[in-house]
Design a protein around this motif. Structure first.
Motif, short mmCIF file in Angstrom:
data_model
loop_
_atom_site.label_atom_id
_atom_site.label_comp_id
_atom_site.label_asym_id
_atom_site.label_seq_id
_atom_site.Cartn_x
_atom_site.Cartn_y
_atom_site.Cartn_z
N ALA A 41 0.84 -1.23 -0.06
CA ALA A 41 -0.01 0.00 0.08
C ALA A 41 0.87 1.25 -0.01
O ALA A 41 0.68 2.24 0.93
N SER A 42 1.78 1.42 -0.99
CA SER A 42 2.52 2.47 -1.35
C SER A 42 2.96 2.69 -2.54
O SER A 42 2.23 2.11 -3.63
N PHE A 43 3.91 3.85 -2.91
CA PHE A 43 4.55 3.96 -4.23
C PHE A 43 5.36 2.82 -4.60
O PHE A 43 5.86 2.95 -5.89
N LEU A 84 -6.56 9.75 10.27
CA LEU A 84 -6.98 9.21 8.91
C LEU A 84 -8.19 8.47 9.11
O LEU A 84 -8.87 8.47 8.04
N PHE A 85 -8.62 8.00 10.07
CA PHE A 85 -10.07 7.11 10.28
C PHE A 85 -10.85 8.44 10.04
O PHE A 85 -11.93 8.48 9.52
N TYR A 116 -8.49 -3.14 -0.75
CA TYR A 116 -8.23 -3.08 0.86
C TYR A 116 -9.78 -2.75 1.36
O TYR A 116 -9.89 -2.72 2.69
N LEU A 117 -10.74 -2.18 0.54
CA LEU A 117 -12.18 -2.02 0.94
C LEU A 117 -12.69 -3.28 1.77
O LEU A 117 -13.33 -2.99 2.82
N ILE A 176 -6.52 4.44 6.37
CA ILE A 176 -5.65 4.14 5.28
C ILE A 176 -6.19 3.30 4.16
O ILE A 176 -6.09 3.71 2.83
N PHE A 177 -6.90 2.24 4.51
CA PHE A 177 -7.71 1.55 3.43
C PHE A 177 -8.79 2.49 2.63
O PHE A 177 -9.00 2.30 1.51
N ALA A 178 -9.54 3.46 3.44
CA ALA A 178 -10.34 4.22 2.78
C ALA A 178 -9.58 5.24 1.75
O ALA A 178 -9.91 5.56 0.70
N ARG A 179 -8.26 5.70 2.20
CA ARG A 179 -7.53 6.64 1.41
C ARG A 179 -7.03 6.02 0.12
O ARG A 179 -7.01 6.54 -0.79
#
Length: 346
Positions: free
Chosen positions: A36-38, A152-153, A299-300, A286-289
């Motif tokens: 979950a990154s670049f 983030l949440f 990740y949803l 993070i999953f939402a972002r």
């Protein structure tokens, strides 16, 4: 279809390997599941040998910390990939290949295997936590960082994702988040992988566990990584089993002088559950972002499991702020969650 960074990385890796006397005319390159990154990962094949090419664009990622941690932890005997080649300016690394056999996949196929792998994962964690790595190398997992993570949440899942009123969200979240950010950094601290779970542990051909994705390590509460693996966002175990594995960790940690002698298990377990609430607030955000900003929908489906851990902790902790937050989650967050997830999956 390849892009320019992949082509440049491939050419650098081929040139490097051939300079090391791997006189091979061409290498096959295939993508490896990313994180979950670049960062991106590719596998180079030649005859019976394989290597992993890490592509970390310098404008988004730094490989300096990864290099320093990998070299330090390997010296301590931790099973992290050996670094064969470094191109720090361009953001490429050539790494040892641990294969594709994720611990998560093994556990999903045969949950009974958990009794074999979790004690080994905990033993590896104890070794990681006793690593003699300078606090100058690892950033402090302090109150400010913990609070930013929990927000983030609020920002990504609740406000942008579920379209809840901003003032209401802040009012409901602030008491719990501020309490956690104030108290958790005071717990016994040491090296923290920060993403120690079943997708970052690989079962190597020799049937040992390899550790990956540790470049965001910090110096912080020791129970953080334990909660990451026992209360994993990607697979759920019965609460009694989580607690039994935590007792295994607790005994090993005390033998290794990681915890104060006067710490009793029940106190430790409650502290660890509070730590897990912080992690799961962060992870769900993070999953939402990843969906809303980065258009990654994979990740949803993990958000409900992640939030359920918070509710589970609330049933075992008397904390007033957590009880109030749990009730708000039940009445305001959960009713909107299914539609948000379905929106991204359709």
């Amino acid at each position: 279809m390849t892009d320019m960074r992949q082509q440049l990385g491939y050419q650098w890796a081929c040139d490097f390997l051939n300079q090391q006397d791997h006189q091979i005319s061409s290498y096959q390159i295939t993508p490896v599941a990313g994180d979950a990154s670049f960062r991106r990962y590719f596998r180079l094949h030649a005859h019976s040998k394989t290597w992993i090419l890490m592509d970390a664009p310098p404008e988004h990622e730094s490989i300096h910390t990864f290099i320093e941690i990998a070299q330090s932890w390997r010296t301590m005997g931790l099973a992290v990939p050996e670094i064969y080649g470094i191109n720090q300016q361009a953001g490429y690394l050539l790494l040892e290949d641990f294969g594709d056999h994720l611990l998560l996949t093994c556990l999903q196929q045969d949950p009974q295997q958990a009794s074999q792998w979790y004690p080994q994962a905990i033993d590896q964690l104890i070794l990681l936590q006793t690593a003699d790595i300078s606090t100058k190398t690892l950033p402090s997992y302090n109150s400010a960082l913990m609070l930013r993570e929990m927000q983030l949440f609020s920002d990504w899942l609740c406000i942008q994702g579920l379209q809840l009123d901003k003032n209401e969200v802040e009012t409901q979240c602030r008491p719990l988040m501020q309490t956690l950010a104030h108290t958790l950094p005071k717990l016994p601290c040491g090296p923290v992988h920060r993403d120690y779970h079943s997708r970052n542990l690989l079962i190597k051909p020799d049937q040992s566990l390899g550790i990956i994705d540790f470049q965001d390590a910090v110096h912080g509460p020791l129970c953080y990584d334990l909660m990451s693996i026992l209360r994993d966002c990607y697979i759920h175990w019965p609460f009694a089993q989580q607690k039994a594995w935590a007792q295994h960790y607790f005994v090993q940690a005390q033998k290794s002088n990681l915890l104060p002698e006067d710490t009793d298990f029940n106190t430790f377990w409650k502290q660890a559950l509070r730590m897990s609430v912080q992690r799961h607030l962060k992870a769900s955000g993070i999953f939402a972002r990843l969906y809303l900003r980065d258009h990654k929908t994979g990740y949803l489906a993990d958000i409900p499991t992640t939030l359920n851990y918070i509710q589970e902790a609330a049933t075992h902790l008397p904390d007033a702020e957590l009880q109030q937050f749990s009730l708000w989650m039940q009445t305001q967050v959960y009713p909107r969650l299914a539609d948000f997830i379905a929106q991204g999956q359709n």
